[in-house]
Design a protein around this motif. Structure first.
Motif, PDB file in Angstrom:
ATOM      1  N   VAL A   1       2.669  34.164 -24.022  1.00 36.90           N
ATOM      2  CA  VAL A   1       2.709  34.701 -22.658  1.00 36.90           C
ATOM      3  C   VAL A   1       1.994  33.751 -21.703  1.00 36.90           C
ATOM      4  N   TRP A   2       0.857  33.221 -22.157  1.00 38.44           N
ATOM      5  CA  TRP A   2       0.101  32.263 -21.334  1.00 38.44           C
ATOM      6  C   TRP A   2       0.935  31.030 -21.012  1.00 38.44           C
ATOM      7  N   THR A   3       1.646  30.498 -22.011  1.00 39.65           N
ATOM      8  CA  THR A   3       2.486  29.317 -21.789  1.00 39.65           C
ATOM      9  C   THR A   3       3.565  29.615 -20.758  1.00 39.65           C
ATOM     10  N   PHE A   4       4.219  30.777 -20.876  1.00 38.64           N
ATOM     11  CA  PHE A   4       5.248  31.176 -19.909  1.00 38.64           C
ATOM     12  C   PHE A   4       4.661  31.269 -18.510  1.00 38.64           C
ATOM     13  N   TRP A   5       3.463  31.838 -18.410  1.00 37.48           N
ATOM     14  CA  TRP A   5       2.791  31.948 -17.113  1.00 37.48           C
ATOM     15  C   TRP A   5       2.498  30.556 -16.537  1.00 37.48           C
ATOM     16  N   GLU A   6       1.960  29.672 -17.346  1.00 39.52           N
ATOM     17  CA  GLU A   6       1.594  28.343 -16.863  1.00 39.52           C
ATOM     18  C   GLU A   6       2.809  27.565 -16.351  1.00 39.52           C
ATOM     19  N   LEU A   7       3.928  27.699 -17.032  1.00 36.23           N
ATOM     20  CA  LEU A   7       5.130  26.968 -16.642  1.00 36.23           C
ATOM     21  C   LEU A   7       5.668  27.414 -15.287  1.00 36.23           C
ATOM     22  N   GLY A   8       5.300  28.613 -14.872  1.00 35.47           N
ATOM     23  CA  GLY A   8       5.781  29.122 -13.600  1.00 35.47           C
ATOM     24  C   GLY A   8       4.841  28.918 -12.437  1.00 35.47           C
ATOM     25  N   ARG A   9       3.710  28.262 -12.668  1.00 39.67           N
ATOM     26  CA  ARG A   9       2.716  28.084 -11.608  1.00 39.67           C
ATOM     27  C   ARG A   9       2.828  26.705 -10.968  1.00 39.67           C
ATOM     28  N   ASP A  10       2.573  26.669  -9.653  1.00 42.46           N
ATOM     29  CA  ASP A  10       2.512  25.385  -8.959  1.00 42.46           C
ATOM     30  C   ASP A  10       1.179  24.674  -9.235  1.00 42.46           C
TER      31      ASP A  10
END
Length: 497
Positions: free
Chosen positions: A255-264
């Motif tokens: 979940v953390w990886t998915f979150w990080e990939l979506g952040r500027d």
């Protein structure tokens, strides 16, 4: 908006305004890393004494190690990011002063519970090494950076081994409180030197936002995964608790990886890791941690201290073992400038390759000469030199591959990966050593021992092969330009893919 801190350079120009003595800066960085390495190295020799004093089982005293390791793994990444954002010097000093608080808690609490809590607080010093690597790049002229990295890496080795020796002496001539008192004094001195000697951070016109959600997700995920792995040998790999911790950790990290990939502005910019040099560097360090960097620490003390009546053992005392390790660490520290010179002249991959090859040599020596004290002394020395080269090589590859403003968080990622795969390696080797045991004992037979050492050799050779595919360092531009903040990721990928 242009961000000067995003320049892809390996150090500041020698004629930059406010430039300070490289020798003083390197000394300050060495002292800082000694704080972390000393705290990590002192505790192991004190665990048996804690069991006696507090009437605590090994499962309880072992938390003094586990608490430190879990916090250090998470803090290496988060602390590195904070240093890249708000100034590495400031964050470094804060980290060292927090570690002083951990020592104070252990001393004043005067109980096993207080020691465990204090050790957890001390674990924040896991961020010191990534911050030192970033400061070396930020504060030193380019030719001095690899030398500084070599010295800092060598200091980690020397302070870790020296910490065990000093702790043993303090336990004999004083009491356990003095271990934490000395750690606190060292951290205070290192903080004062850093405050006076290290230059301040570059001023930025606009600071990125810290990814609090990313940090909140990553920390429990990483801790659950590592704790599950470390407890696997004790609780059993089929234990619901172990399986639950590992699965929960993996799910949270996904979940953390998915979150990080979506952040500027993520905690970890995976785009920076998506070039060949960094990908292979991460894989190489992880494989090295599976064997000759991590789990080998189980085998070498066993060889020296186990009774000579067993298939594996020289019957030496803990004092002799500490002395051998201390002399070897000194050899590694003396060799560290050479490792830095090699990394500076031929690139980080060359130093990393030499380190991996020397690890293979050291473990081959174990395989052929584990019944000789003289050979084992040579093993410790060769392994120390290997560590100096490998731990100079991998951060130099980072400096060659990523922008300056993500140096500390990137090396923090590698430090976290090293600790995680070291835990996995310990679990693997523990299983290997228990496959065949001497009847009536828990000691491994020669077959189990050979399997473990063979694993170390295999890991070393794989890392050496990986280094051959890491590209040569790109030549530093004569006039390093700025990369626009919004274009940083794409420019890096284009230049270093």
């Amino acid at each position: 908006m242009s961000d000067p801190s995003s320049r892809l350079t390996t150090g500041k120009p020698a004629d930059a305004p406010g430039f300070r003595s490289p020798a003083l800066i390197i000394t300050a960085l060495i002292l800082a890393e000694c704080v972390s390495a000393f705290e990590a190295g002192t505790i192991f020799i004190a665990l048996p004494r804690f069991s006696e004093i507090f009437d605590a089982p090994a499962s309880t005293t072992g938390w003094a190690v586990t608490a430190y390791m879990l916090v250090a793994a998470a803090t290496a990444l988060v602390g590195g990011r904070l240093g890249d954002m708000y100034g590495r010097k400031k964050v470094l000093i804060v980290i060292m002063l927090v570690s002083v608080l951990g020592s104070v808690i252990s001393v004043l609490g005067d109980s096993m519970a207080a020691i465990i809590i204090g050790r957890g607080v001390q674990g924040v010093s896991g961020a010191i090494l990534p911050l030192c690597y970033g400061l070396a790049r930020e504060a030193l002229p380019a030719p001095k950076v690899p030398i500084a990295i070599g010295f800092v890496s060598g200091a980690a080795l020397l302070a870790g081994s020296g910490g065990s020796l000093i702790a043993g002496v303090l336990l004999d001539v004083a009491d356990w409180h003095m271990i934490f008192v000395l750690a606190a004094v060292l951290a205070v001195v290192a903080s004062a030197v850093a405050a006076v000697v290290l230059p301040g951070a570059h001023t930025r016109s606009e600071l990125p936002r810290f990814d609090y959600v990313g940090a909140i997700l990553m920390t429990p995920g990483l801790i659950a995964l590592l704790y599950g792995i470390t407890q696997g040998p004790a609780w059993g790999w089929t234990s619901p608790a172990v399986i639950g911790l590992i699965v929960a950790g993996l799910v949270i990290l996904a979940v953390w990886t998915f979150w990080e990939l979506g952040r500027d502005e993520p905690l970890v910019d995976f785009r920076v890791l998506a070039n060949k040099q960094m990908t292979l560097n991460l894989i190489g360090l992880s494989v090295l941690a599976l064997g000759p960097v991590g789990a080998v620490q189980i085998v070498t003390p066993m060889i020296l201290q186990a009774p000579d009546s067993l298939p594996i053992g020289l019957g030496q005392s803990a004092t002799v073992t500490g002395f051998v390790a201390g002399i070897a660490a000194l050899v590694g520290f003396i060799t560290s400038p050479l490792a830095g010179a090699v990394a500076g002249r031929w690139g980080g991959r060359t130093a990393f390759f030499i380190g991996a090859a020397l690890f293979a040599v050291a473990n081959l020596m174990i395989l052929l000469g584990h019944k000789s004290l003289v050979v084992m002394m040579g093993v410790f020395a060769v392994a120390a030199v290997a560590t100096a080269f490998a731990f100079t090589g991998y951060p130099k590859i980072v400096i060659e591959s990523v922008p300056d403003n993500v140096t500390s968080v990137t090396t923090g990622i590698l430090s976290t990966a090293r600790q995680a795969f070291s835990a996995i390696g310990v679990a693997i080797v523990s299983v290997m050593l228990s496959i065949w045991t001497v009847p009536g004992t828990t000691a491994p037979t020669l077959s189990s021992f050979n399997a473990a050492v063979g694993w170390f050799i295999l890991c070393s050779l794989i890392v050496a092969a990986i280094c051959l595919f890491i590209g040569r360092p790109q030549p530093e531009p004569k006039q390093a330009g700025s990369i626009a903040a919004g274009e940083e990721g794409s420019a890096t990928s284009a230049a270093y893919a």
